[in-house]
Design an enzyme around this catalytic site. Sequence first.
Site, PDB file in Angstrom:
ATOM      1  N   GLY A  76     -32.977 -45.320 -41.096  1.00  0.00           N
ATOM      2  CA  GLY A  76     -33.119 -44.951 -42.503  1.00  0.00           C
ATOM      3  C   GLY A  76     -33.461 -46.142 -43.365  1.00  0.00           C
ATOM      4  O   GLY A  76     -32.874 -46.347 -44.426  1.00  0.00           O
TER       5      GLY A  76
ATOM      6  N   GLY B 288     -34.235 -46.325 -49.992  1.00  0.00           N
ATOM      7  CA  GLY B 288     -32.854 -46.550 -50.419  1.00  0.00           C
ATOM      8  C   GLY B 288     -32.242 -47.868 -49.971  1.00  0.00           C
ATOM      9  O   GLY B 288     -32.894 -48.908 -49.890  1.00  0.00           O
TER      10      GLY B 288
ATOM     11  N   GLY C  86     -31.078 -48.790 -47.076  1.00  0.00           N
ATOM     12  CA  GLY C  86     -31.541 -49.279 -45.769  1.00  0.00           C
ATOM     13  C   GLY C  86     -32.774 -50.157 -45.917  1.00  0.00           C
ATOM     14  O   GLY C  86     -32.940 -51.166 -45.208  1.00  0.00           O
TER      15      GLY C  86
ATOM     16  N   SER D 280     -19.010 -43.163 -46.121  1.00  0.00           N
ATOM     17  CA  SER D 280     -18.826 -42.921 -47.554  1.00  0.00           C
ATOM     18  C   SER D 280     -17.353 -42.777 -47.880  1.00  0.00           C
ATOM     19  O   SER D 280     -16.533 -42.550 -46.985  1.00  0.00           O
ATOM     20  CB  SER D 280     -19.563 -41.639 -47.941  1.00  0.00           C
ATOM     21  OG  SER D 280     -19.340 -41.318 -49.291  1.00  0.00           O
TER      22      SER D 280
ATOM     23  N   TYR E 210     -21.336 -32.785 -46.246  1.00  0.00           N
ATOM     24  CA  TYR E 210     -21.611 -34.224 -46.319  1.00  0.00           C
ATOM     25  C   TYR E 210     -20.332 -35.008 -46.010  1.00  0.00           C
ATOM     26  O   TYR E 210     -20.334 -35.941 -45.193  1.00  0.00           O
ATOM     27  CB  TYR E 210     -22.122 -34.575 -47.726  1.00  0.00           C
ATOM     28  CG  TYR E 210     -22.373 -36.054 -47.940  1.00  0.00           C
ATOM     29  CD1 TYR E 210     -23.531 -36.657 -47.449  1.00  0.00           C
ATOM     30  CD2 TYR E 210     -21.456 -36.863 -48.630  1.00  0.00           C
ATOM     31  CE1 TYR E 210     -23.763 -38.022 -47.644  1.00  0.00           C
ATOM     32  CE2 TYR E 210     -21.679 -38.212 -48.825  1.00  0.00           C
ATOM     33  CZ  TYR E 210     -22.838 -38.790 -48.334  1.00  0.00           C
ATOM     34  OH  TYR E 210     -23.059 -40.134 -48.514  1.00  0.00           O
TER      35      TYR E 210
HETATM   36  N1  NAP Z   1     -26.496 -43.569 -52.356  1.00  0.00           N
HETATM   37  C1  NAP Z   1     -25.187 -43.703 -52.417  1.00  0.00           C
HETATM   38  O1  NAP Z   1     -24.602 -43.869 -53.487  1.00  0.00           O
HETATM   39  C2  NAP Z   1     -24.383 -43.675 -51.148  1.00  0.00           C
HETATM   40  C3  NAP Z   1     -22.980 -43.707 -51.256  1.00  0.00           C
HETATM   41  C4  NAP Z   1     -22.227 -43.700 -50.078  1.00  0.00           C
HETATM   42  C5  NAP Z   1     -22.867 -43.682 -48.859  1.00  0.00           C
HETATM   43  N2  NAP Z   1     -24.233 -43.642 -48.793  1.00  0.00           N
HETATM   44  C6  NAP Z   1     -24.859 -43.604 -47.467  1.00  0.00           C
HETATM   45  O2  NAP Z   1     -25.850 -44.603 -47.394  1.00  0.00           O
HETATM   46  C7  NAP Z   1     -26.854 -44.222 -46.446  1.00  0.00           C
HETATM   47  C8  NAP Z   1     -28.241 -44.420 -47.060  1.00  0.00           C
HETATM   48  O3  NAP Z   1     -28.340 -43.576 -48.182  1.00  0.00           O
HETATM   49  P1  NAP Z   1     -29.370 -43.821 -49.394  1.00  0.00           P
HETATM   50  O4  NAP Z   1     -28.625 -43.521 -50.627  1.00  0.00           O
HETATM   51  O5  NAP Z   1     -30.072 -45.115 -49.221  1.00  0.00           O
HETATM   52  O6  NAP Z   1     -30.381 -42.602 -49.140  1.00  0.00           O
HETATM   53  P2  NAP Z   1     -31.963 -42.439 -49.302  1.00  0.00           P
HETATM   54  O7  NAP Z   1     -32.522 -43.361 -50.320  1.00  0.00           O
HETATM   55  O8  NAP Z   1     -32.168 -40.981 -49.480  1.00  0.00           O
HETATM   56  O9  NAP Z   1     -32.512 -42.922 -47.870  1.00  0.00           O
HETATM   57  C9  NAP Z   1     -32.192 -42.220 -46.721  1.00  0.00           C
HETATM   58  C10 NAP Z   1     -32.872 -42.821 -45.517  1.00  0.00           C
HETATM   59  O10 NAP Z   1     -32.519 -42.009 -44.379  1.00  0.00           O
HETATM   60  C11 NAP Z   1     -33.693 -41.502 -43.781  1.00  0.00           C
HETATM   61  N3  NAP Z   1     -33.524 -40.135 -43.294  1.00  0.00           N
HETATM   62  C12 NAP Z   1     -33.107 -39.051 -43.979  1.00  0.00           C
HETATM   63  N4  NAP Z   1     -33.149 -37.957 -43.201  1.00  0.00           N
HETATM   64  C13 NAP Z   1     -33.610 -38.353 -41.998  1.00  0.00           C
HETATM   65  C14 NAP Z   1     -33.904 -37.696 -40.783  1.00  0.00           C
HETATM   66  N5  NAP Z   1     -33.735 -36.357 -40.640  1.00  0.00           N
HETATM   67  N6  NAP Z   1     -34.372 -38.419 -39.757  1.00  0.00           N
HETATM   68  C15 NAP Z   1     -34.572 -39.754 -39.887  1.00  0.00           C
HETATM   69  N7  NAP Z   1     -34.333 -40.434 -40.998  1.00  0.00           N
HETATM   70  C16 NAP Z   1     -33.863 -39.744 -42.050  1.00  0.00           C
HETATM   71  C17 NAP Z   1     -34.750 -41.527 -44.883  1.00  0.00           C
HETATM   72  O11 NAP Z   1     -36.017 -41.586 -44.252  1.00  0.00           O
HETATM   73  P3  NAP Z   1     -37.356 -40.915 -44.869  1.00  0.00           P
HETATM   74  O12 NAP Z   1     -38.068 -42.028 -45.561  1.00  0.00           O
HETATM   75  O13 NAP Z   1     -38.034 -40.429 -43.663  1.00  0.00           O
HETATM   76  O14 NAP Z   1     -36.900 -39.822 -45.814  1.00  0.00           O
HETATM   77  C18 NAP Z   1     -34.392 -42.799 -45.620  1.00  0.00           C
HETATM   78  O15 NAP Z   1     -34.942 -43.925 -44.980  1.00  0.00           O
HETATM   79  C19 NAP Z   1     -26.542 -42.771 -46.087  1.00  0.00           C
HETATM   80  O16 NAP Z   1     -25.895 -42.718 -44.841  1.00  0.00           O
HETATM   81  C20 NAP Z   1     -25.608 -42.318 -47.181  1.00  0.00           C
HETATM   82  O17 NAP Z   1     -24.743 -41.271 -46.778  1.00  0.00           O
HETATM   83  C21 NAP Z   1     -24.994 -43.642 -49.904  1.00  0.00           C
END
Ligand code: NAP
Length: 274
Positions: free
Chosen positions: A12, A16, A18, A144, A167
């Site tokens: 990922g 975001g 990652g 999370s 989630y």
């Molecule tokens: N944002 C927050 O505040 C927050 C808080 C707590 C925990 N987290 C955790 O942090 C992690 C990253 O989240 P983020 O906020 O950076 O999210 P994000 O911006 O939506 O990015 C998600 C990443 O995961 C990939 N992904 C999603 N579905 C997928 C699939 N079916 N197969 C392969 N790759 C997939 C996406 O790839 P594509 O480019 O292909 O879509 C993207 O690279 C997650 O595990 C999330 O639960 C986030």
Amino acid sequence: MKMDGKTVLVTGSTDGVGRYVAAKLAAAGARVLIHGRDRERAGTLADEIKRQGHSEPIFYQADLSSLAAARQLAETVLAEHKRLDVFISNAGIGSRTLGTERRTSADGHELRFAVNYLSGFLLAHLLLPLLKASAPSRIVNVASLGQHPLDFDDVMLTKGYTGTRAYAQSKLAQIMFTVDLARELEGSGVTVNALHPATYMNTTMVREGGITPISTVEQGGDAILHLATGDDVAGKSGLFFNGMQQSQANPQAYDEAARKRLRALSLELTGLSA
Ligand SMILES: NC(=O)c1ccc[n+]([C@@H]2O[C@H](COP(=O)([O-])OP(=O)(O)OC[C@H]3O[C@@H](n4cnc5c(N)ncnc54)[C@H](OP(=O)(O)O)[C@@H]3O)[C@@H](O)[C@H]2O)c1
């Protein structure tokens, strides 16, 4: 940890937090294996990293809503790399990604459980031989603070589905797996920790959930980098961090019987028990 000459896989990383983590690791001299579903977004990140004078990351495309695709990703990484120093299991979907209805994966499993937890469980197990061979090495599970206990009579949430619960149970499953795997890896030189990076970072997942961001990607990304590379956490394993601080997860994470049930279920669903 010095990152020069180290190989890191960040799932990922096309978007975001990652994406931020991958760019930072490349800047620190690591060979970065980036992953996502979208080749164009990966190309943009690779160009950005190259423009800054760092080694070009290698992109792996895999949709982690399919266990076959996760398995293929692991097999390709194993075939193409002689070492793996850090595996950051970060790919995930939010509580409202693709709407509020219950959805299932290619394998018929509840979608958030499949993408956020099961695929990472399978990847970690398949990558273990390479991680062990590269020890000291680390696994970081991006979980999370949103955590909901699993009901083992209905893990796939066929009744009373809500995206928030789906989630949160997938995120607790990641933490339970972390605690469990750390025990298994004692003495191997491979550590595994989980974290809540930051609350409502400004990412696609948060924005598409209609939530106003309150943290930056940098805040959460730096917490992930701390577990992936920090000297102060070398040798620490089986822990949950809230940002930079060691913290307590939901009590189910420390319930040995519950972890055993989750482990048995996950081995069966991923075909690893066969
Ligand atoms: N944002 C927050 O505040 C927050 C808080 C707590 C925990 N987290 C955790 O942090 C992690 C990253 O989240 P983020 O906020 O950076 O999210 P994000 O911006 O939506 O990015 C998600 C990443 O995961 C990939 N992904 C999603 N579905 C997928 C699939 N079916 N197969 C392969 N790759 C997939 C996406 O790839 P594509 O480019 O292909 O879509 C993207 O690279 C997650 O595990 C999330 O639960 C986030």
